[in-house]
Write an enzyme that holds these catalytic residues in place. Structure first.
Site, PDB file in Angstrom:
ATOM      1  N   HIS A 204       6.261   5.311   6.612  1.00  0.00           N
ATOM      2  CA  HIS A 204       5.366   5.561   5.398  1.00  0.00           C
ATOM      3  C   HIS A 204       5.614   4.308   4.400  1.00  0.00           C
ATOM      4  CE1 HIS A 204       9.233   6.936   3.979  1.00  0.00           C
ATOM      5  NE2 HIS A 204       8.975   6.800   2.839  1.00  0.00           N
TER       6      HIS A 204
HETATM    7  C1  UD1 Z   1       7.546   7.155  -2.534  1.00  0.00           C
HETATM    8  C2  UD1 Z   1       8.619   6.258  -2.570  1.00  0.00           C
HETATM    9  C3  UD1 Z   1       9.543   5.818  -1.544  1.00  0.00           C
HETATM   10  C4  UD1 Z   1       9.682   7.239  -0.613  1.00  0.00           C
HETATM   11  C5  UD1 Z   1       8.572   7.929  -0.420  1.00  0.00           C
HETATM   12  C6  UD1 Z   1       9.230   9.394   0.043  1.00  0.00           C
HETATM   13  C7  UD1 Z   1       8.592   4.641  -4.797  1.00  0.00           C
HETATM   14  C8  UD1 Z   1       8.381   3.148  -5.122  1.00  0.00           C
HETATM   15  N1  UD1 Z   1       8.173   5.062  -3.420  1.00  0.00           N
HETATM   16  O1  UD1 Z   1       6.817   6.556  -1.499  1.00  0.00           O
HETATM   17  O2  UD1 Z   1      10.725   5.140  -1.834  1.00  0.00           O
HETATM   18  O3  UD1 Z   1      10.491   6.760   0.439  1.00  0.00           O
HETATM   19  O4  UD1 Z   1       7.965   8.364  -1.712  1.00  0.00           O
HETATM   20  O5  UD1 Z   1       7.929   9.879   0.618  1.00  0.00           O
HETATM   21  O6  UD1 Z   1       9.000   5.541  -5.477  1.00  0.00           O
HETATM   22  N2  UD1 Z   1       0.276  10.826  -2.198  1.00  0.00           N
HETATM   23  C9  UD1 Z   1      -0.536  12.140  -2.053  1.00  0.00           C
HETATM   24  N3  UD1 Z   1       0.145  13.291  -2.278  1.00  0.00           N
HETATM   25  C10 UD1 Z   1       1.451  13.123  -2.747  1.00  0.00           C
HETATM   26  C11 UD1 Z   1       2.319  11.937  -2.902  1.00  0.00           C
HETATM   27  C12 UD1 Z   1       1.472  10.857  -2.709  1.00  0.00           C
HETATM   28  O7  UD1 Z   1      -1.656  12.332  -1.888  1.00  0.00           O
HETATM   29  O8  UD1 Z   1       2.097  14.342  -2.894  1.00  0.00           O
HETATM   30  C13 UD1 Z   1      -0.337   9.603  -1.847  1.00  0.00           C
HETATM   31  C14 UD1 Z   1      -1.119   9.005  -3.100  1.00  0.00           C
HETATM   32  O9  UD1 Z   1      -2.363   8.383  -2.631  1.00  0.00           O
HETATM   33  C15 UD1 Z   1      -0.290   7.802  -3.398  1.00  0.00           C
HETATM   34  C16 UD1 Z   1       0.228   7.396  -2.044  1.00  0.00           C
HETATM   35  O10 UD1 Z   1       0.380   8.555  -1.482  1.00  0.00           O
HETATM   36  O11 UD1 Z   1      -1.203   6.754  -4.089  1.00  0.00           O
HETATM   37  C17 UD1 Z   1       1.589   6.762  -2.383  1.00  0.00           C
HETATM   38  O12 UD1 Z   1       2.694   7.843  -3.095  1.00  0.00           O
HETATM   39  P1  UD1 Z   1       3.803   7.322  -4.085  1.00  0.00           P
HETATM   40  O13 UD1 Z   1       4.459   8.170  -4.663  1.00  0.00           O
HETATM   41  O14 UD1 Z   1       3.098   6.121  -4.989  1.00  0.00           O
HETATM   42  O15 UD1 Z   1       4.461   6.309  -2.946  1.00  0.00           O
HETATM   43  P2  UD1 Z   1       5.163   6.956  -1.368  1.00  0.00           P
HETATM   44  O16 UD1 Z   1       4.504   6.184  -0.660  1.00  0.00           O
HETATM   45  O17 UD1 Z   1       5.026   8.253  -1.513  1.00  0.00           O
HETATM   46  N1  UDP Z   2      10.441  15.432   6.039  1.00  0.00           N
HETATM   47  C1  UDP Z   2       9.948  16.713   6.008  1.00  0.00           C
HETATM   48  N2  UDP Z   2       8.562  16.805   6.837  1.00  0.00           N
HETATM   49  C2  UDP Z   2       7.908  15.623   7.274  1.00  0.00           C
HETATM   50  C3  UDP Z   2       8.530  14.498   7.365  1.00  0.00           C
HETATM   51  C4  UDP Z   2       9.782  14.308   6.643  1.00  0.00           C
HETATM   52  O1  UDP Z   2      10.221  17.584   5.436  1.00  0.00           O
HETATM   53  O2  UDP Z   2       6.912  15.921   8.037  1.00  0.00           O
HETATM   54  C5  UDP Z   2      11.763  15.162   5.659  1.00  0.00           C
HETATM   55  C6  UDP Z   2      12.627  14.633   6.239  1.00  0.00           C
HETATM   56  O3  UDP Z   2      13.336  15.578   6.944  1.00  0.00           O
HETATM   57  C7  UDP Z   2      13.794  13.780   5.645  1.00  0.00           C
HETATM   58  C8  UDP Z   2      12.830  13.705   4.259  1.00  0.00           C
HETATM   59  O4  UDP Z   2      11.385  14.117   4.391  1.00  0.00           O
HETATM   60  O5  UDP Z   2      14.635  14.805   4.918  1.00  0.00           O
HETATM   61  C9  UDP Z   2      12.583  12.011   4.206  1.00  0.00           C
HETATM   62  O6  UDP Z   2      11.470  11.635   3.384  1.00  0.00           O
HETATM   63  P1  UDP Z   2      10.643  10.392   3.303  1.00  0.00           P
HETATM   64  O7  UDP Z   2      10.706   9.844   4.733  1.00  0.00           O
HETATM   65  O8  UDP Z   2       9.569  10.674   2.759  1.00  0.00           O
HETATM   66  O9  UDP Z   2      11.488   9.382   2.591  1.00  0.00           O
HETATM   67  P2  UDP Z   2      12.766   8.535   2.519  1.00  0.00           P
HETATM   68  O10 UDP Z   2      13.848   9.156   3.173  1.00  0.00           O
HETATM   69  O11 UDP Z   2      12.295   7.366   3.286  1.00  0.00           O
HETATM   70  O12 UDP Z   2      12.731   7.978   1.235  1.00  0.00           O
END
Ligand code: UD1
Ligand code: UDP
Length: 359
Positions: A204
């Protein structure tokens, strides 16, 4: 009074041991959810599975550009903290929620504790790296997971007295939930998988999935792994990635794409996988703790401890290199030592906060 600020999937999971400890000690605390993540499977499912109290405040900031999202979080956090000023605010990790929450708090003269302080990829093209550096430099308490993260902080001139090496709260979360997951879910049976006979994937990172060429290469690499090993490749797709795959309209033949799993399901899948491919930070740590090999589809990592113990290899994002990396990582010996502590980080963090004298 402790103000716990969180907003995304990994923050809910890694903050859960801290919240449990606050509850166990009968401390006065509140949870402020920024709403950065809002879909059921990225948010609510973790409160339910981890049996966490409902947030006291939900900001509903949702998604947006970096500046837009950061601004909304700061304004919302400021309003709450002005109304209910805690003695200390706790943030965890490196998301926009973390940086914006910490900045709003520190400008209101509220002390900030940063959990998972001192991680550095030394790659400023990652939005998370900017968030890490800024948050560390405005925090009063830096809860570093390892000695290596303490060294990173010292090298940037942060005073040693502000740093406390605690281990990572992900170890607490894994230890607290692995048995529960064994008792409550049987996701291998649900997906018709056999232990050690499937790969698990997550991807992601903005720099990977928002880049068409990279995303295509990653999907090609994963298809190559499936073909070569003739084993299922289970890929719970993050909403950002789902959007990009749809936009690209590219085929994902051979991959078992699913919705994101809850933590109990994902933990079980991770612990039984042959190998995990990821670009996630938390997944690099969890696989290291669980004793499962990990191939990280990136060129750098802020988790060098996993490389040092041999649980993780950086395979980059080119399809051929991904396959090559998986071939050798799947054969390499297991049984490394977990560098992230013994599962008492949450207790240590709360102890430090409880002992902190009012300003
Ligand atoms: C964010 C964090 C990233 C973290 C990740 C965990 C920042 C800059 N990025 O990235 O560091 O690793 O979360 O998963 O803070 N969306 C949904 N539903 C949700 C959340 C997001 O549909 O509940 C979609 C939206 O279309 C959005 C896109 O995902 O545009 C990205 O969401 P966003 O929270 O901006 O960043 P992440 O890629 O989730
Ligand atoms: N995770 C989860 N379900 C999924 C994928 C990941 O519960 O389908 C959990 C995973 O166990 C870990 C956390 O999400 O604890 C990691 O989050 P993510 O990869 O979104 O963010 P990052 O750690 O890169 O910030």
């Amino acid at each position: 009074m402790i103000g716990v600020i969180l907003g995304t999937r990994p923050e809910i999971i890694k903050m859960s041991p801290v919240i449990r400890e606050c509850e166990a000690r009968g401390l006065d605390f509140f949870i402020l959810h920024t709403g950065q993540h809002h879909s059921y499977e990225m948010d609510r499912v973790f409160f339910e599975e981890l049996d966490l109290p409902d947030p006291d405040y939900i900001l509903d900031v949702g998604s947006g550009t970096h500046a837009g999202q950061t601004a909304k979080i700061m304004t919302g956090v400021e309003e709450v903290l002005a109304k209910e000023p805690p003695e200390i605010v706790l943030v965890q990790g490196d998301t926009n929620t973390v940086m914006a929450g910490a900045l709003a708090a520190s400008k209101l003269q509220v002390r900030v504790g940063h959990i998972e302080a001192g991680l550095r990829s030394f790659n400023r093209r990652m939005p998370e790296e900017i968030n890490r550096v800024l948050t560390d430099h405005i925090s009063d308490y830096l809860f570093a997971p390892t000695e290596n993260s303490r060294k990173n902080l010292l090298a940037e001139g942060i005073a040693d007295r502000r740093i406390c090496v605690t281990g990572n709260t992900i170890v607490d979360a894994v230890y607290q939930n692995l048995d529960i997951s064994r008792r409550k879910v049987n996701v291998l049976k649900d997906l018709d998988l056999k232990p050690r006979e499937y790969f698990l994937v997550t991807a992601h990172r903005q720099e990977n999935v928002d880049n068409r060429t990279r995303l295509k290469e990653i999907l090609k690499g994963l298809a190559g792994v499936q073909k070569e090993f003739s084993l299922p490749v289970v890929f719970p797709v993050h909403p950002r990635t789902e959007k990009r795959i749809k936009e690209l309209g590219i085929g994902v033949d051979g991959l078992n794409l699913t919705k994101p799993f809850g933590f109990l399901e994902f933990l079980q899948l991770e612990s039984q996988a042959k190998l995990v491919l990821t670009d996630s930070g938390g997944v690099q740590e969890e696989t290291c703790v669980l004793g499962v090999p990990c191939a990280t589809m990136r060129y750098d990592t802020e988790r060098p401890e996993t490389l040092a113990v041999g649980s993780n290899v950086l395979v980059g994002t080119e399809s051929g290199k991904i396959l090559e990396g998986v071939r050798s990582a799947a054969m390499s010996p297991r049984g490394w030592e977990n560098p992230y502590g013994d599962g008492i980080a949450g207790k240590m963090i709360v102890m430090v906060c409880a002992a902190a004298r009012p300003q």
